[in-house]
Write an enzyme that holds these catalytic residues in place. Structure first.
Site, short mmCIF file in Angstrom:
data_model
loop_
_atom_site.label_atom_id
_atom_site.label_comp_id
_atom_site.label_asym_id
_atom_site.label_seq_id
_atom_site.Cartn_x
_atom_site.Cartn_y
_atom_site.Cartn_z
CG ASP A 330 62.26 51.69 17.89
OD1 ASP A 330 61.40 51.04 18.50
OD2 ASP A 330 63.48 51.57 18.11
CG ASP A 351 59.47 48.32 21.48
OD1 ASP A 351 58.52 47.79 22.09
OD2 ASP A 351 60.58 47.77 21.34
#
Length: 511
Positions: A330, A351
């Site tokens: 992230d 991600d």
């Protein structure tokens, strides 16, 4: 007895009169209009319990009424959210609750903006700000889920505001290829003096930050706190490592550094350390019109501490030029609103470009690092409603392995993305994909979740990882066959970038 009967009769008459004043809009009208929305039941309930009872004559009138309705409910929800603080049992619940208070505040602000007669608001602006409001509420709920504290406070938070926001998005719906009228290269809120300032490659600084004391301030926070006025405020941050966690709420702030790897802002907050993903960001750009140039944003929490954000942007019309974003899971949180990244580097594992903004990364280098597991996913786009005008677009960029991943390429799979939310939308266009990309290209989030409703696309990518012959066969995946299809996702169309990206930042409007 007669007096008592008279009292009863008067009481009944009073009740009828009161009921008529709060009976709301005509039920037949309400049913007809609300049937056109994705959530007719809350629409009907709140309109029929509204103090107004005039006929709804047009779609534009229905939109205004729906906006006012969702604003009223959002204000009530925000007030209710404040009362839940004492119910938090520990620091993790308190952390998620504190995020929600901020996010409800931003939601009310964005809905207000769409209705403010003093704010220029096109249909595209309204769709962007309503999309952001809905994203804020999704983020509030996500904080409780990721910290594993869902059983006390979360059930007390109503979904009515989210449902009503979905309705306004459906009513206001902007055609996907909608392009607003061209301006002169800047948005309307930039004054002539600011336009000249932004056209300069060496803008005049309002404040200088230097660790050695040679500037006006020694910390970036001090300089941001000193920012004043409504115009562009330029802060020059000299070379050095600045260990700060910043939330930049002021509008039109520009941070100008000495270049990638020279001016570094670093922090180490993480979900593993007890904060939410939302609040883990080293730098959070919240105020609209934020610009950063020549800066490295870094989170040093490490791969073992789960989600740890280097930069989060919810700043509308924000620009990042010649910057780098470094973390693991992230890394770059493109949270909401319209964002543009040019000539930037992004490093991460899982991600690591994620969120629900309308975000375009152009001429960027994307470096996959060595993950804790055997899997990397570059993107996780968070579009939760089919009418949100959001998505992640990677254009004319390069996806390759970072130095720590190269020795284990044979045992690590790297994918272009996976669907974080039901209507996840991501496009890779004219981008060089190195051999690290798995032939399938894309990865499931959880079984069949979102495989029919997502929109994942590729167009004229190059390199050893670009072949689409072995790609997933999900209903939502497609290889774009023409330039006209792909042009919907360019800076000029998807972001209407020609109307607001400063002329001092180069960009390619089309393919």
């Amino acid at each position: 007895m007669m007096a008592f009967r008279a009292y009863i009769i008067n009481f009944v008459i009073l009740c009828i009169l009161v009921a008529s004043t709060v009976s709301g809009y005509n039920q037949k009208d309400v049913k007809a209009w609300c049937s056109q929305t994705p959530n007719p039941k809350p629409c009907e309930y709140f309109l029929t319990h509204n103090s107004n009872n005039e006929p709804i004559k047009s779609e534009s009138e229905f939109l205004k009424i729906s906006m006012k309705l969702v604003l009223d409910r959002a204000i009530l929800a925000k007030t209710h959210a404040f009362t839940l603080g004492p119910k938090c049992r520990d620091t993790r619940e308190k952390a998620a609750w504190e995020d929600c208070i901020k996010l409800y505040d931003l939601t009310v602000s964005k809905i207000n903006e769409t209705m403010d007669p003093n704010v220029k608001c096109s249909k595209l602006d309204a769709q962007t700000w309503l999309s952001t409001a809905l994203t804020n509420l999704d983020t509030c709920r996500a904080g409780f889920l990721e910290l594993g504290v869902t059983d006390i406070v979360l059930p007390l938070m109503s979904n009515n505001v989210s449902n009503l926001l979905c309705n306004t998005l459906a009513i206001n719906k902007v055609p996907f290829n909608y392009t607003p009228p061209e301006k002169d290269g800047f948005p309307s809120w930039v004054k002539p003096g600011d336009r000249k300032l932004l056209q300069s490659s060496t803008p005049k600084d309002n404040a200088v930050v230097a660790k050695d004391g040679s500037g006006n301030f020694k910390t970036i926070k001090e300089a941001i706190d000193a920012a004043s006025g409504s115009g562009r405020f330029v802060i020059y941050v000299k070379q050095g490592v600045y260990s700060e966690n910043l939330e930049i709420r002021k509008k039109n702030v520009m941070l100008r550094g000495d270049g990638i790897g020279k001016t570094i802002i670093t922090g180490s907050k993480s979900v593993g350390g007890g904060t939410t993903t939302f609040n883990s960001a080293t730098v959070a750009a919240v105020g609209d019109g934020f610009i950063a140039r020549g800066i490295t944003f870094r989170n040093t929490a490490g791969a073992s501490n789960e989600q740890a954000v280097a930069l989060r942007s919810g700043s509308d019309l924000s620009v990042f030029y010649q910057c780098s974003f470094e973390a693991y899971q992230d890394t770059l949180y493109v949270h909401s609103n319209r964002q543009f990244y040019r000539d930037c580097d992004v490093y991460g594992t899982v991600d690591f470009i994620f969120g629900n903004a309308a975000a375009v990364l152009q001429n960027c280098n994307i470096f996959a690092r060595r993950p804790r597991s055997k899997t990397n996913t570059i993107t996780a786009q968070g579009r939760s409603d089919p009418n949100q005008n959001t998505g992640i677009i990677i254009h004319n960029s390069r996806v390759t392995a970072a130095s720590d991943l190269r020795p284990v390429l044979g045992s690590t799979k790297t994918y272009l993305g996976r669907p974080w939310r039901q209507y996840s939308r991501t496009v890779f266009m004219k981008t060089s994909l190195d051999s690290l990309i798995d032939p399938r290209g894309w990865l499931e989030w959880d079984g069949n979740f979102a495989l029919k409703t997502l929109f994942y696309a590729e167009f004229q990518n190059t390199g050893p990882g670009a072949s689409t012959s072995g790609r997933v066969t999900w209903p939502g995946f497609r290889v774009l066959g023409s330039a006209s299809e792909a042009s919907k996702f360019t800076v000029g169309t998807f972001l209407a970038g020609g109307s607001w990206i400063p002329s001092s930042v180069p960009f390619t409007s089309g393919l």
